[in-house]
Design an enzyme around this catalytic site. Structure first.
Site: not given
Ligand code: FCB
Length: 455
Positions: A181, A362
Site C-alpha cells: 500500500e 487483504e
C-alpha cells in the site's frame, strides 16, 4: 454495533450461497511484521519509524505500541499449527527490514533472516505456501533520519535490502510482494499524518509516491538479477471511486480522485507513465514532476508476475471533491461496507491493466469482538462481511478476472496502527493479557469455506 454485527448463536448453521470456486483456488490469511511480531528489541532488530511514532505522545490510541503485539516472534510455531488447523493454503506475512538490516543500510543481521527462514520452513512443513511482503511500512528509523522516502537514496537502499532477502530466502517463497500500500504511506504518512512518520506535507507526499514506486521497480530488477524462480508484484490498496450524485461535477470529481486513489499507483507500474490528469492537477512545477528522472519509469514498469489487490471500501465524491459516505460503516470510520465495490474494482483492473494474475491480499472488517463466558467469540458481522465479499470475488471470476487467491485480513487480532489494539480485525481472537489464541466464529466458518472451496 455495526449493522452487520447482529449476534447469532455460535451453533447456528451458517447460510450457504451455493458458490464453488475454481479448482486450485488459494485461500489464505494475511498479517504484517510490526502488527504481530513484538520482540521489538530482540536478535538485533533496529528501530523502525513505527517504534518512534508509538513513543510520541498522542499518536497511537491509549499509547499502545507494537513492542509485544501478538508475540508472534516467539509463538510462531503454534501460530503455524493454527494456520494448519484452519486449512490455509497460503499465508501472507511481511519481513521486517529493521530485523534484516537494522540500520537500513549496511550489514545484514543473520539472526533477523533466520527468524524468517524458520517461519518459512514451518510453512513448508505444513504445506502452506508462503507469500512474503518486503515492506509493510516499518522503515528503519536511521533511514528516516536521512530523509526517509523523500530521499531518492532510500529506494536504492530498499533494493539492497530486497537483494539480501532474495539471496537468503528467494527460492523458498513462490510469491513475493514489494511494497504494501504505497498509497497509505503517501496519504496517511505524509498528507494526514496519522501514520508514521506523521507529517502533513503535500509536496513531500508525492515525492514519496515516486520514490516508493522507484523502490518497487528497483526491487523487481534485483529479483530478476538474483535468478530466483518465483513471482513478484506490487500490493496496492485500490478504491473504486463513484460520483455521489448525478451532477457533471461529481462525475469529474470521481474521475480525478480515481487518478489519486488508483491510477497514480497502477499506471507507472503497468503503463510506464503517471496519469496525465493527476500530473496536470498537481501542476507542471509540482515536486513530483521535478523529481522524476529519465529512465525512472522504465525501471518502475519492469514486468511483474502478479498484482496483489487490497480492497476495503468504495469512495463517493461530490462536485466539491468531498467524500460523501453512502453505505454502512464499521468500527473503522473510513470503511463503507459495499461488496459490489470489489466486483467493480476487480473487473476494472482486469479490463484496464490485465490480463494479469490477481491475488486479493487483504480484505476484512473490525468487529466488536468479545470473549464470552463459554469461551467463544461470536463475530457474526465478520462472517456476513466475508461471505458477501467472497461472493463478489466469485462473480468477478465468472466475468473473466484471473483471480488466484484470497487472503483475509487478518489471521490474528493485532496492532492496528494508530488505533492500537482498540480494533480487532482477526479471524483469531487474541487475549492480550495471556496471549491465548481463540478461534472466532469466523475462523471456524472460514475453515469450512476452505474445505468446501465455496460459500
Ligand atoms: C491495511 C493495512 C493493514 C491493516 C488493514 C486494516 O491498509 O495494509 O496493515 O492495517 O489496512
Amino acid at each position: 454495533m455495526p449493522p452487520h454485527a447482529a449476534p447469532v448463536a455460535e451453533h447456528h448453521p451458517e447460510p450457504q450461497l451455493g458458490l464453488t470456486f475454481p479448482d486450485g483456488f488459494t485461500w489464505g490469511a494475511a498479517t504484517s511484521a510490526y502488527q504481530i511480531e513484538g520482540a521489538a528489541k530482540e536478535d538485533g532488530r533496529g528501530d523502525s519509524v513505527w517504534d518512534t511514532f508509538c513513543r510520541e505522545p498522542g499518536r497511537v490510541r491509549d499509547g499502545d505500541t507494537g513492542e509485544v503485539a501478538a508475540d508472534h516472534y516467539h509463538r510462531y510455531p503454534s501460530d503455524l499449527d493454527l494456520m494448519k488447523d484452519l486449512g490455509l493454503h497460503s499465508y501472507r506475512f511481511s519481513i521486517a527490514w529493521p530485523r534484516v538490516i537494522p540500520d537500513g543500510a549496511g550489514p545484514v543481521n543473520q539472526r533477523g533472516l533466520d527468524f524468517y527462514r524458520r517461519l518459512i520452513d514451518g510453512l513448508h512443513e505444513r504445506d502452506i505456501v508462503p507469500m512474503a511482503t518486503l515492506f509493510h511500512w516499518d522503515l528503519p528509523q536511521s533511514l528516516q533520519d536521512r530523509g526517509g522516502w523523500e530521499s531518492r537514496d532510500v529506494a536504492f537502499r530498499f533494493a539492497d535490502y530486497a537483494e539480501a532477502v532474495f539471496n537468503a530466502l528467494g527460492d523458498r517463497v513462490p510469491n513475493w510482494l514489494t511494497i504494501n500500500e504505497p498509497k497509505t504511506v503517501v496519504q496517511n504518512g505524509y498528507l494526514s499524518g496519522v501514520h508514521a512518520p506523521g507529517l502533513v506535507d503535500p509536496d513531500a507526499a508525492y515525492v514519496v509516491a515516486h520514490h516508493l514506486a522507484l523502490g518497487h521497480g528497483l526491487a523487481v530488477n534485483a529479483f530478476r538479477a538474483s535468478g530466483v524462480s518465483a513471482r513478484i508484484g506490487p500490493a496496492l490498496n485500490l478504491h473504486p471511486t463513484y460520483p455521489a450524485d448525478d451532477s457533471d461535477g461529481a462525475r469529474a470529481a470521481a474521475l480525478i480522485e480515481d487518478g489519486y486513489e488508483n491510477r497514480l499507483y497502477l499506471d507507472p507500474i503497468f503503463r510506464g507513465e503517471y496519469p496525465a490528469d493527476v500530473m496536470a492537477d498537481l501542476g507542471p512545477d509540482s515536486h513530483l514532476a521535478k523529481v522524476i528522472r529519465e529512465g525512472d519509469l522504465d525501471i518502475i514498469s519492469g514486468p511483474v508476475d502478479l498484482l496483489a489487490v487490497q480492497y476495503y471500501c468504495p469512495l463517493y465524491f461530490n462536485a466539491q471533491r468531498r467524500l460523501t459516505p453512502r453505505w454502512p460503516t464499521s468500527e473503522a470510520f473510513w470503511q463503507q461496507i459495499y461488496p459490489d465495490g470489489m466486483y467493480d474494482l476487480l473487473t476494472r483492473v482486469n479490463r484496464d491493466y490485465g490480463p494479469v494474475p490477481i491475488s486479493i491480499t487483504e480484505n476484512g472488517i473490525p468487529t466488536p469482538d468479545a470473549l464470552a463466558e463459554d469461551g467463544t467469540v461470536d463475530d457474526a458481522g465478520r462472517v456476513t462481511f466475508l461471505r458477501e465479499h467472497f461472493a463478489a470475488a466469485h462473480r468477478a471470476i465468472e466475468s473473466g478476472v484471473k483471480l488466484e487467491s484470497y487472503h483475509v485480513w487478518s489471521l490474528l487480532d493485532n496492532f492496528e496502527w494508530q488505533e492500537g489494539y482498540g480494533q480487532r480485525w482477526g479471524l483469531v481472537y487474541i487475549d492480550y493479557a495471556s496471549q491465548r489464541r481463540i478461534l472466532k466464529r469466523s475462523a471456524r466458518w472460514f475453515r469450512d469455506v476452505i474445505a468446501r472451496n465455496g460459500v
